[in-house]
Scaffold this active site. Structure first.
Site, PDB file in Angstrom:
ATOM      1  N   THR A   1     -14.811   6.042  11.456  1.00  0.00           N
ATOM      2  CA  THR A   1     -14.030   4.814  11.330  1.00  0.00           C
ATOM      3  C   THR A   1     -14.910   3.685  11.845  1.00  0.00           C
ATOM      4  O   THR A   1     -15.450   3.784  12.951  1.00  0.00           O
ATOM      5  CB  THR A   1     -12.734   4.883  12.164  1.00  0.00           C
ATOM      6  OG1 THR A   1     -11.962   6.014  11.764  1.00  0.00           O
ATOM      7  CG2 THR A   1     -11.908   3.621  11.992  1.00  0.00           C
TER       8      THR A   1
ATOM      9  N   GLU B   1     -10.839   1.947   3.433  1.00  0.00           N
ATOM     10  CA  GLU B   1      -9.523   1.356   3.640  1.00  0.00           C
ATOM     11  C   GLU B   1      -9.700   0.061   4.414  1.00  0.00           C
ATOM     12  O   GLU B   1     -10.253   0.066   5.524  1.00  0.00           O
ATOM     13  CB  GLU B   1      -8.579   2.304   4.386  1.00  0.00           C
ATOM     14  CG  GLU B   1      -8.081   3.450   3.525  1.00  0.00           C
ATOM     15  CD  GLU B   1      -6.962   4.247   4.170  1.00  0.00           C
ATOM     16  OE1 GLU B   1      -6.340   5.059   3.461  1.00  0.00           O
ATOM     17  OE2 GLU B   1      -6.707   4.047   5.375  1.00  0.00           O
TER      18      GLU B   1
ATOM     19  N   ASP C   1     -11.146   2.312   7.704  1.00  0.00           N
ATOM     20  CA  ASP C   1     -10.708   3.688   7.937  1.00  0.00           C
ATOM     21  C   ASP C   1     -11.175   4.541   6.757  1.00  0.00           C
ATOM     22  O   ASP C   1     -10.413   4.851   5.847  1.00  0.00           O
ATOM     23  CB  ASP C   1      -9.185   3.719   8.089  1.00  0.00           C
ATOM     24  CG  ASP C   1      -8.648   5.108   8.366  1.00  0.00           C
ATOM     25  OD1 ASP C   1      -9.408   5.929   8.903  1.00  0.00           O
ATOM     26  OD2 ASP C   1      -7.475   5.366   8.049  1.00  0.00           O
TER      27      ASP C   1
ATOM     28  N   GLU D   1      -8.616  -2.496   6.744  1.00  0.00           N
ATOM     29  CA  GLU D   1      -7.637  -2.596   7.820  1.00  0.00           C
ATOM     30  C   GLU D   1      -8.098  -3.607   8.865  1.00  0.00           C
ATOM     31  O   GLU D   1      -9.248  -4.043   8.876  1.00  0.00           O
ATOM     32  CB  GLU D   1      -7.431  -1.236   8.511  1.00  0.00           C
ATOM     33  CG  GLU D   1      -6.970  -0.121   7.582  1.00  0.00           C
ATOM     34  CD  GLU D   1      -6.436   1.085   8.344  1.00  0.00           C
ATOM     35  OE1 GLU D   1      -6.009   0.902   9.513  1.00  0.00           O
ATOM     36  OE2 GLU D   1      -6.436   2.189   7.771  1.00  0.00           O
TER      37      GLU D   1
ATOM     38  N   HIS E   1       0.833  -1.206   0.000  1.00  0.00           N
ATOM     39  CA  HIS E   1       0.000   0.000   0.000  1.00  0.00           C
ATOM     40  C   HIS E   1       0.868   1.256   0.000  1.00  0.00           C
ATOM     41  O   HIS E   1       0.637   2.188  -0.789  1.00  0.00           O
ATOM     42  CB  HIS E   1      -0.920   0.002   1.224  1.00  0.00           C
ATOM     43  CG  HIS E   1      -1.710   1.259   1.387  1.00  0.00           C
ATOM     44  ND1 HIS E   1      -2.715   1.630   0.516  1.00  0.00           N
ATOM     45  CD2 HIS E   1      -1.642   2.255   2.315  1.00  0.00           C
ATOM     46  CE1 HIS E   1      -3.233   2.786   0.895  1.00  0.00           C
ATOM     47  NE2 HIS E   1      -2.593   3.186   1.991  1.00  0.00           N
TER      48      HIS E   1
END
Length: 418
Positions: free
Chosen positions: A259, A200, A235, A202, A134
């Site tokens: 988030t 995102e 995120d 995660e 990333h």
């Protein structure tokens, strides 16, 4: 090991998992600590008196709280004792719950009847940037191939302090953020809704154990004692707001609007069979970040998008948590090396998890290569997220016929308030 509680095939929550969460029901709006087993929840408040081992006998009240913080704050031996006792009570060979219909009816709740909440009161939230794929992709986009990684990236786990107050549990809708953006050909910035809304992919871990005093560090040999368990994390990011605001101090409004985390915290002990060898780190990091024991997790991850009006989720990326360059131990040890105190319930994010191939990129920024490519989403295409898009993250570990899952991490993008 099998449970007397029926566990559907391909359930995320067999007896080998037993993740912790916080739930309420329509019949009881109070929040309770529970453990997922199949499609049921074991209400630990109802069986708190059964935790009668040497670590927990004097701390049974931690299971009667409305968050996991008090339990998280106990030392690791207490976590291990709790897990062993819960496994014993749910096993098919243990009569304590199995043969007590009255207790069973009070202690077991259908997940379909429950509303899930944040598992802990999150005091502080830190997000790392631990995926080399990333970081390289983003670096190439913005700085070119020759300067893809910043000089510090392979020497320390880069991170930033995030906003704890806007962390929400899976199933919470979020509004598209507004803010300042600046087009490349514009002389001045403009104000309005973000046009480059992104997810995102995660994972994050909750800190546990007794707090290290301010000014003291957690050595990497002791880091595992402070890692309570792991969740999925989205995120959410507004890339156009981020591009204008992030110099020189990093992300701010582009991240702080929301988030999302999954509600079930999977313990490190449940994940132990899925540890694999750590990635080769070159150059070798400083001694305070060095550990040889495997602490990289083999977790298959995926992201799906469901456009508004669609009936199904469409997978847009598949990757694996083992692609991270920096381990959870290294993240925690680095966080405290300056004497920063970490408290039970603090949340530490991994950063976007991307693999080496295009289909394994963990953000729309990468999948669309900054908007240059189209990403198929069922019969539609995307470059970034549209209003009405519902994003879901999933994660599964599988080995020797046992499947450990993390549940859902789902959120829907609503139109901005203008």
């Amino acid at each position: 090991m099998k449970s007397f509680v029926s566990v559907p095939q391909n359930s995320d929550f067999p007896i080998q998992n037993l993740p912790y969460g916080v739930f309420s029901t329509k019949a009881d709006s109070s929040r309770h600590i529970g453990v997922a087993i199949g499609d049921q929840i074991l209400n630990l408040a109802e069986i708190a008196n059964l935790f009668d081992g040497p670590q927990l006998k004097a701390h049974q009240d931690v299971f009667k709280q409305s968050t996991l913080n008090a339990f998280m704050a106990l030392p690791r031996p207490a976590w291990l004792e709790a897990r062993a006792r819960i496994q014993q009570l749910l096993s098919e060979d243990c009569a304590v719950l199995r043969d007590n219909a009255h207790l069973r009816s009070r202690a077991l709740v259908a997940q379909s009847d429950a509303t899930m909440h944040l598992p802990a009161q999150i005091g502080d939230y830190t997000d790392f940037y631990s995926s080399i794929h990333h970081a390289t992709n983003v670096g190439i986009m913005f700085r070119g191939k020759e300067n893809a990684l910043m000089p510090n990236w392979k020497w320390l786990p880069v991170g930033y302090h995030g906003r704890a107050s806007s962390i929400v549990v899976s199933g919470t809708d979020l509004k598209r953020p507004v803010g300042q953006t600046k087009a490349p050909d514009a002389e001045v910035p403009s104000f309005g809704p973000s046009k480059l809304m992104d997810f995102e992919l995660e994972m994050a871990f909750f800190v546990g154990g007794p707090e290290n005093e301010l000014g003291t560090r957690v050595p990497i040999e002791k880091a595992e004692d402070r890692i309570f368990g792991v969740v999925l994390m989205n995120d959410w990011s507004a890339r156009d707001i981020q591009a204008w605001e992030y110099v020189p101090l990093g992300p701010f409004l582009a991240k702080s609007f929301a988030t999302t985390v999954s509600p079930w915290v999977v313990s490190i002990e449940a994940l132990r069979p899925y540890f694999v060898e750590n990635p080769v780190q070159d150059p070798v990091p400083p001694a305070y970040l060095h550990h040889d024991d495997p602490f990289t997790l083999d977790i298959n991850l995926a992201v799906s998008i469901r456009p508004e009006g669609d009936a199904v989720d469409h997978i847009v990326c598949k990757t694996n948590f083992k692609h991270l360059y920096w381990t959870l131990k290294q993240q925690l040890a680095h966080h405290t090396v300056n004497g920063c105190n970490l408290r039970a319930g603090d949340l530490l994010g991994s950063g976007t998890v991307s693999g080496p191939e295009e289909g394994a990129y963990g953000s729309m920024l990468e999948l669309s290569w900054r908007g240059a490519k189209e990403v198929p989403v069922g019969s539609e295409i995307r470059k970034f997220l549209k209003d009405g898009d519902e994003v879901n993250l999933s994660g599964v570990c599988e080995k020797n016929g046992v499947r450990i899952g993390f549940g859902e991490c789902r959120g829907k993008v609503l139109p901005a308030d203008i």
